[in-house]
Design an enzyme around this catalytic site. Structure first.
Site, PDB file in Angstrom:
ATOM      1  N   SER A 123      -5.749  67.172 -29.394  1.00 31.44           N
ATOM      2  CA  SER A 123      -7.170  67.494 -29.488  1.00 31.44           C
ATOM      3  C   SER A 123      -7.789  67.647 -28.105  1.00 31.44           C
ATOM      4  O   SER A 123      -8.934  68.076 -28.008  1.00 31.44           O
ATOM      5  CB  SER A 123      -7.912  66.448 -30.299  1.00 31.44           C
ATOM      6  OG  SER A 123      -7.637  65.173 -29.819  1.00 31.44           O
ATOM      7  N   HIS A 144      -4.517  73.725 -32.386  1.00 34.03           N
ATOM      8  CA  HIS A 144      -5.364  72.578 -32.723  1.00 34.03           C
ATOM      9  C   HIS A 144      -6.045  72.808 -34.069  1.00 34.03           C
ATOM     10  O   HIS A 144      -6.922  73.662 -34.185  1.00 34.03           O
ATOM     11  CB  HIS A 144      -6.400  72.373 -31.606  1.00 34.03           C
ATOM     12  CG  HIS A 144      -7.277  71.187 -31.820  1.00 34.03           C
ATOM     13  ND1 HIS A 144      -8.573  71.119 -31.375  1.00 34.03           N
ATOM     14  CD2 HIS A 144      -7.043  70.002 -32.443  1.00 34.03           C
ATOM     15  CE1 HIS A 144      -9.105  69.967 -31.706  1.00 34.03           C
ATOM     16  NE2 HIS A 144      -8.193  69.261 -32.371  1.00 34.03           N
ATOM     17  N   GLU A 156      -7.682  76.299 -33.022  1.00 33.48           N
ATOM     18  CA  GLU A 156      -7.808  76.705 -31.621  1.00 33.48           C
ATOM     19  C   GLU A 156      -6.396  76.925 -31.079  1.00 33.48           C
ATOM     20  O   GLU A 156      -5.539  76.046 -31.217  1.00 33.48           O
ATOM     21  CB  GLU A 156      -8.502  75.610 -30.805  1.00 33.48           C
ATOM     22  CG  GLU A 156      -9.978  75.479 -31.095  1.00 33.48           C
ATOM     23  CD  GLU A 156     -10.639  74.344 -30.315  1.00 33.48           C
ATOM     24  OE1 GLU A 156     -11.769  74.526 -29.857  1.00 33.48           O
ATOM     25  OE2 GLU A 156     -10.037  73.255 -30.178  1.00 33.48           O
ATOM     26  N   ASN A 194     -14.009  70.237 -29.437  1.00 34.69           N
ATOM     27  CA  ASN A 194     -14.187  68.827 -29.063  1.00 34.69           C
ATOM     28  C   ASN A 194     -15.036  68.648 -27.807  1.00 34.69           C
ATOM     29  O   ASN A 194     -15.693  67.630 -27.642  1.00 34.69           O
ATOM     30  CB  ASN A 194     -12.833  68.133 -28.903  1.00 34.69           C
ATOM     31  CG  ASN A 194     -12.262  67.759 -30.260  1.00 34.69           C
ATOM     32  OD1 ASN A 194     -12.990  67.732 -31.252  1.00 34.69           O
ATOM     33  ND2 ASN A 194     -10.976  67.482 -30.327  1.00 34.69           N
TER      34      ASN A 194
HETATM   35  N1  3HC Z   1      -6.129  69.098 -49.551  1.00 36.47           N
HETATM   36  C1  3HC Z   1      -6.544  70.115 -50.339  1.00 36.47           C
HETATM   37  N2  3HC Z   1      -7.827  70.292 -50.661  1.00 36.47           N
HETATM   38  C2  3HC Z   1      -8.736  69.430 -50.180  1.00 36.47           C
HETATM   39  C3  3HC Z   1      -8.390  68.366 -49.338  1.00 36.47           C
HETATM   40  C4  3HC Z   1      -7.017  68.223 -49.021  1.00 36.47           C
HETATM   41  N3  3HC Z   1      -6.599  67.252 -48.207  1.00 36.47           N
HETATM   42  N4  3HC Z   1      -9.519  67.676 -49.012  1.00 36.47           N
HETATM   43  C5  3HC Z   1     -10.535  68.301 -49.615  1.00 36.47           C
HETATM   44  N5  3HC Z   1     -10.059  69.347 -50.329  1.00 36.47           N
HETATM   45  C6  3HC Z   1     -10.823  70.312 -51.109  1.00 36.47           C
HETATM   46  C7  3HC Z   1     -11.406  69.664 -52.352  1.00 36.47           C
HETATM   47  O1  3HC Z   1     -10.480  69.670 -53.411  1.00 36.47           O
HETATM   48  C8  3HC Z   1     -12.579  70.591 -52.615  1.00 36.47           C
HETATM   49  O2  3HC Z   1     -12.109  71.787 -53.230  1.00 36.47           O
HETATM   50  P1  3HC Z   1     -13.024  72.593 -54.282  1.00 36.47           P
HETATM   51  O3  3HC Z   1     -14.247  73.047 -53.525  1.00 36.47           O
HETATM   52  O4  3HC Z   1     -12.136  73.721 -54.723  1.00 36.47           O
HETATM   53  O5  3HC Z   1     -13.363  71.580 -55.340  1.00 36.47           O
HETATM   54  C9  3HC Z   1     -13.070  70.976 -51.213  1.00 36.47           C
HETATM   55  O6  3HC Z   1     -11.951  70.745 -50.329  1.00 36.47           O
HETATM   56  C10 3HC Z   1     -14.235  70.144 -50.746  1.00 36.47           C
HETATM   57  O7  3HC Z   1     -13.900  68.761 -50.844  1.00 36.47           O
HETATM   58  P2  3HC Z   1     -14.801  67.675 -51.598  1.00 36.47           P
HETATM   59  O8  3HC Z   1     -15.496  68.308 -52.768  1.00 36.47           O
HETATM   60  O9  3HC Z   1     -13.977  66.467 -51.814  1.00 36.47           O
HETATM   61  O10 3HC Z   1     -15.862  67.200 -50.536  1.00 36.47           O
HETATM   62  P3  3HC Z   1     -17.033  67.924 -49.767  1.00 36.47           P
HETATM   63  O11 3HC Z   1     -17.540  69.155 -50.424  1.00 36.47           O
HETATM   64  O12 3HC Z   1     -17.947  66.822 -49.488  1.00 36.47           O
HETATM   65  O13 3HC Z   1     -16.324  68.412 -48.399  1.00 36.47           O
HETATM   66  C11 3HC Z   1     -15.381  68.105 -46.246  1.00 36.47           C
HETATM   67  C12 3HC Z   1     -15.555  67.526 -47.639  1.00 36.47           C
HETATM   68  C13 3HC Z   1     -14.631  69.429 -46.342  1.00 36.47           C
HETATM   69  C14 3HC Z   1     -14.580  67.101 -45.442  1.00 36.47           C
HETATM   70  C15 3HC Z   1     -16.824  68.367 -45.658  1.00 36.47           C
HETATM   71  O14 3HC Z   1     -17.589  67.185 -45.701  1.00 36.47           O
HETATM   72  C16 3HC Z   1     -16.784  68.818 -44.219  1.00 36.47           C
HETATM   73  O15 3HC Z   1     -16.591  70.002 -43.924  1.00 36.47           O
HETATM   74  N6  3HC Z   1     -16.977  67.872 -43.260  1.00 36.47           N
HETATM   75  C17 3HC Z   1     -16.905  68.162 -41.830  1.00 36.47           C
HETATM   76  C18 3HC Z   1     -15.469  68.202 -41.410  1.00 36.47           C
HETATM   77  C19 3HC Z   1     -15.314  68.504 -39.945  1.00 36.47           C
HETATM   78  O16 3HC Z   1     -16.246  68.775 -39.210  1.00 36.47           O
HETATM   79  N7  3HC Z   1     -14.066  68.443 -39.507  1.00 36.47           N
HETATM   80  C20 3HC Z   1     -13.727  68.657 -38.100  1.00 36.47           C
HETATM   81  C21 3HC Z   1     -13.653  67.348 -37.435  1.00 36.47           C
HETATM   82  S1  3HC Z   1     -13.256  67.506 -35.723  1.00 36.47           S
HETATM   83  C22 3HC Z   1     -11.584  67.541 -35.703  1.00 36.47           C
HETATM   84  O17 3HC Z   1     -10.904  67.447 -36.717  1.00 36.47           O
HETATM   85  C23 3HC Z   1     -10.945  67.697 -34.355  1.00 36.47           C
HETATM   86  C24 3HC Z   1     -10.210  66.459 -33.957  1.00 36.47           C
HETATM   87  O18 3HC Z   1      -9.447  66.795 -32.809  1.00 36.47           O
HETATM   88  C25 3HC Z   1     -11.142  65.304 -33.658  1.00 36.47           C
END
Ligand code: 3HC
Length: 289
Positions: A123, A144, A156, A194
């Site tokens: 990351s 990434h 990325e 990030n």
């Molecule tokens: N596998 C397959 N599908 C998945 C899954 C997984 N592991 N996790 C979630 N899903 C699917 C669900 O089944 C659902 O599908 P559907 O719309 O067809 O029903 C869909 O994704 C949305 O999931 P949920 O309904 O459970 O939950 P939300 O609508 O609340 O969304 C989230 C959850 C996608 C995590 C949303 O809250 C989000 O986008 N959050 C922000 C995430 C973010 O910013 N990530 C980046 C972080 S920074 C990073 O990772 C970099 C690192 O280096 C720090």
């Protein structure tokens, strides 16, 4: 090597990111080897893949046969040589410690045929430094992914000092096969996301420490004021406060710029083992999932 030659992908590390990347690759039709250092970590990775997919079956969003097909394509192992056997691409997602990564890359360089491409999911660490532990720096690149990897569209692509155009092309083609959108970034601390996102999370901790607002209200403000799906603390707890602190340390160390100073409150939480959802407690408390 062309994307058409890629049949097996070895994913090294079965934590949140490794498991999510393995799932993404298997769902796109690749054979996958997922390796971690202990059997319990490999099992944990397989569970992390199974549970959300089972939830999708229960909700009628995915057919049982499709879940079984994803699983049939994933082979878990603790043996690095076995993981690399027959793989054309390796995606590394181990702990963010450069000495561990360099030792792994040197070992993989001995084990894998010279044409195998090594991609790191780091990351914020230097691809150039990892590549320099191998004799194939032109075939080492950053890919990434974002958490949750099966859902988030972005990858990325980070070009190290020696990364070849052919390797960048392969990584782009791989993103297309995985249904991801690539953004190419030259190596720089924190890359794009990030570098922007984690200082924002860090600043939220400074606000909380100053007592400017309650954690719930800081999250609410960012969700309703900027349409973020999660507030900064929800997101920090979700991706891990240790991960956020690691990124801040790299930004601070690499740039020497005081604006990247890790928040003392973030550091205190990490020292207390309050890492977020994975330890049941971060900024917020979590019951058993
Ligand atoms: N596998 C397959 N599908 C998945 C899954 C997984 N592991 N996790 C979630 N899903 C699917 C669900 O089944 C659902 O599908 P559907 O719309 O067809 O029903 C869909 O994704 C949305 O999931 P949920 O309904 O459970 O939950 P939300 O609508 O609340 O969304 C989230 C959850 C996608 C995590 C949303 O809250 C989000 O986008 N959050 C922000 C995430 C973010 O910013 N990530 C980046 C972080 S920074 C990073 O990772 C970099 C690192 O280096 C720090």
């Amino acid at each position: 090597m062309d994307i058409g030659d890629v049949r097996r992908i070895a994913v090294i590390g079965a934590g949140t990111m490794g498991a999510g990347i393995a799932q993404t690759c298997a769902a796109a039709g690749f054979e996958v080897s997922m390796r971690d250092v202990e059997a319990r970590f490999v099992e944990g990775g397989l569970r992390r893949i199974r549970e959300p997919l089972e939830a999708r079956v229960s909700k009628g969003k995915m057919a049982r046969e499709d879940v079984d097909a994803v699983f049939r394509r994933i082979r878990g192992t603790v043996d690095l040589a076995e993981a690399l056997d027959g793989a054309q691409v390796v995606i590394e997602a181990i702990l963010e410690k450069m000495d561990l990564k360099r030792a792994l890359y040197a070992e993989m360089d001995r084990l894998g045929p010279p044409e195998v491409v090594f991609a790191s999911n780091t990351s914020s660490l230097s691809i150039t430094e990892m590549a320099n532990a191998t004799s194939r720096a032109d075939r080492v690149i950053g890919m990434h992914f974002f958490n949750p990897a099966p859902v988030m569209k972005l990858v990325e692509i980070i070009r190290g000092s020696e990364t070849s155009d052919a390797t960048v092309r392969l990584a782009r083609d791989l993103c297309a096969r995985l249904g991801k959108e690539p953004v190419e970034v030259k190596e720089s601390p924190g890359f794009v996301v990030n570098r922007l996102l984690v200082p924002m999370l860090n600043e939220a901790f400074n606000l909380l420490q100053e007592g400017a607002a309650r954690a719930e209200d800081i999250d609410k403000a960012m969700k309703l004021g900027t349409n973020m799906p999660m507030g900064p603390f929800e997101l920090g707890d979700y991706t891990g406060l240790d991960v956020a602190l690691d990124v801040m340390e790299v930004l601070h160390r690499e740039t020497g710029d005081p604006r990247f100073r890790p928040s003392p409150l973030l550091r205190k939480y990490v020292r207390a083992g309050r890492l977020g959802r994975k330890t049941g407690r971060g900024v917020y408390e979590y019951g058993p999932e």
